[in-house]
Design an enzyme around this catalytic site. Structure first.
Site, PDB file in Angstrom:
ATOM      1  N   ARG A   1      -9.453   1.011  36.634  1.00  0.00           N
ATOM      2  CA  ARG A   1     -10.115   2.080  37.387  1.00  0.00           C
ATOM      3  C   ARG A   1     -10.366   1.700  38.847  1.00  0.00           C
ATOM      4  O   ARG A   1     -11.389   2.067  39.427  1.00  0.00           O
ATOM      5  CB  ARG A   1     -11.432   2.481  36.719  1.00  0.00           C
ATOM      6  CG  ARG A   1     -11.326   2.930  35.290  1.00  0.00           C
ATOM      7  CD  ARG A   1     -10.421   4.152  35.119  1.00  0.00           C
ATOM      8  NE  ARG A   1     -10.409   4.563  33.725  1.00  0.00           N
ATOM      9  CZ  ARG A   1      -9.547   4.128  32.820  1.00  0.00           C
ATOM     10  NH1 ARG A   1      -8.606   3.268  33.191  1.00  0.00           N
ATOM     11  NH2 ARG A   1      -9.595   4.526  31.579  1.00  0.00           N
TER      12      ARG A   1
ATOM     13  N   SER B   1     -15.168  10.980  32.334  1.00  0.00           N
ATOM     14  CA  SER B   1     -16.052   9.854  32.038  1.00  0.00           C
ATOM     15  C   SER B   1     -16.876   9.502  33.272  1.00  0.00           C
ATOM     16  O   SER B   1     -16.330   9.359  34.368  1.00  0.00           O
ATOM     17  CB  SER B   1     -15.243   8.632  31.598  1.00  0.00           C
ATOM     18  OG  SER B   1     -14.564   8.891  30.392  1.00  0.00           O
TER      19      SER B   1
ATOM     20  N   GLU C   1     -17.428   5.793  37.384  1.00  0.00           N
ATOM     21  CA  GLU C   1     -16.072   6.271  37.676  1.00  0.00           C
ATOM     22  C   GLU C   1     -16.164   7.454  38.625  1.00  0.00           C
ATOM     23  O   GLU C   1     -15.314   7.628  39.494  1.00  0.00           O
ATOM     24  CB  GLU C   1     -15.368   6.714  36.393  1.00  0.00           C
ATOM     25  CG  GLU C   1     -14.850   5.575  35.530  1.00  0.00           C
ATOM     26  CD  GLU C   1     -13.835   6.048  34.505  1.00  0.00           C
ATOM     27  OE1 GLU C   1     -13.036   6.962  34.844  1.00  0.00           O
ATOM     28  OE2 GLU C   1     -13.851   5.527  33.390  1.00  0.00           O
TER      29      GLU C   1
END
Length: 303
Positions: A173, A225, A295
């Site tokens: 990520r 998320s 995120e």
């Protein structure tokens, strides 16, 4: 004439230009105040020219893909927001070039139908190819770094060049973009190297991923998320353990179905979503000593 007005005049030929455009219309959260200028572009050339014009005018720019993975402030975003819909695609054997405004999920589905393997896991991921590069999007054991060969990046000067994927230092990520090392630069185009596969089998695998995602994740308006999963435990499990599953603040809520999804259940304010995010982070750290990293990116005029 102000810098913003001069920029608006330069942008008019490049696409559809709006002023004071509510960004809630353009985010998967359905949240966000107005953009001073909002330009929709439909080609990589127009995207590059708009970036150069904004740099020349000294006006800040935010590039919007599908509006996922972000929480826009209630006060909106100052300067220029570019709605990137540059989606041209070129296929040469197993190599495909695609502009950064293409939907990642739709692109992955097309590749599966063509019998090209490597992206079946991505069929349910919201966002654009450009965003997928920035965050090294991934799911179910796969990630973009597995198939990304290189990207074409525009420099603040207006010069564009191809950069090898290895030079982006893609991690879970994250990338040099998320670490602030490529500030002011933008992804124009991606080149991916896929693998030969059986189209029928790939479509079946994609359908299985769809079913798994629908069973686990809530429907409705969210940014996906909220937190990255730390090494110690999944983020949802930590949030659940500190008693925040289902917690609300105004119309913002933590999903009962999946505690790492924060949802807009009506007319939620960005400030209320952020309060829930920070409260979850605080409680998890106080109890477990684990610092959750988001995120979701906070963008715009936060006070």
């Amino acid at each position: 004439m102000s810098a913003l007005e001069r920029l608006a005049a330069a942008l008019e030929p490049l696409g559809e230009l709006r002023r004071a455009e509510p960004l809630a219309r353009h985010t998967t959260f359905g949240i966000g105040g107005p953009a001073d200028l909002f330009l929709t572009v439909r080609s990589g050339e127009a995207l590059g020219r708009a970036l150069t014009a904004a740099a020349d005018a000294g006006v800040p720019v935010f590039i919007l893909g599908s509006g996922s993975n972000i929480l826009v402030a209630d006060a909106g975003i100052r300067g220029l927001v570019i709605d990137n819909r540059a989606r041209a695609e070129q296929l040469d054997g197993l190599t495909v070039r695609v502009e950064s405004g293409a939907s990642f999920a739709a692109f992955a589905r097309r590749m599966c139908r063509r019998g090209l393997d490597g992206l079946a896991w991505a069929v349910g991921i919201p966002g654009t190819l450009g965003g997928a590069v920035v965050y090294n999007a991934g799911a179910y054991g796969g990630c973009l770094a597995d198939v990304l060969r290189r990207v074409r990046i525009q420099e603040p000067s207006g010069r564009a060049e191809w950069v090898d994927a290895a030079d982006l230092r893609l991690v879970y990520r994250g990338s040099r973009f998320t670490r602030g090392e490529l500030r002011g630069r933008a992804v124009l185009e991606c080149e991916l190297e896929l693998f030969p596969g059986d189209a029928a089998d790939l479509v079946r695998r994609a359908a299985a991923f769809d079913a798994k995602r629908l069973a686990a994740q809530p429907r409705g308006r969210s940014a996906g998320s909220t937190f990255k999963n730390p090494p110690e435990a999944p983020a949802w499990k930590l949030i659940d353990a500190v008693g925040m599953r289902g917690m609300r603040r105004g119309d913002a809520a933590i999903s009962e179905k999946h505690a790492n999804f924060f949802v807009n259940e009506g007319n939620a304010a960005a400030a209320d979503v952020r309060w829930l995010i920070e409260e979850a982070r605080r409680r998890v750290f106080d109890r477990f000593g684990i610092r959750l990293e988001t995120e979701v990116e906070f963008v715009g005029a936060w006070t």
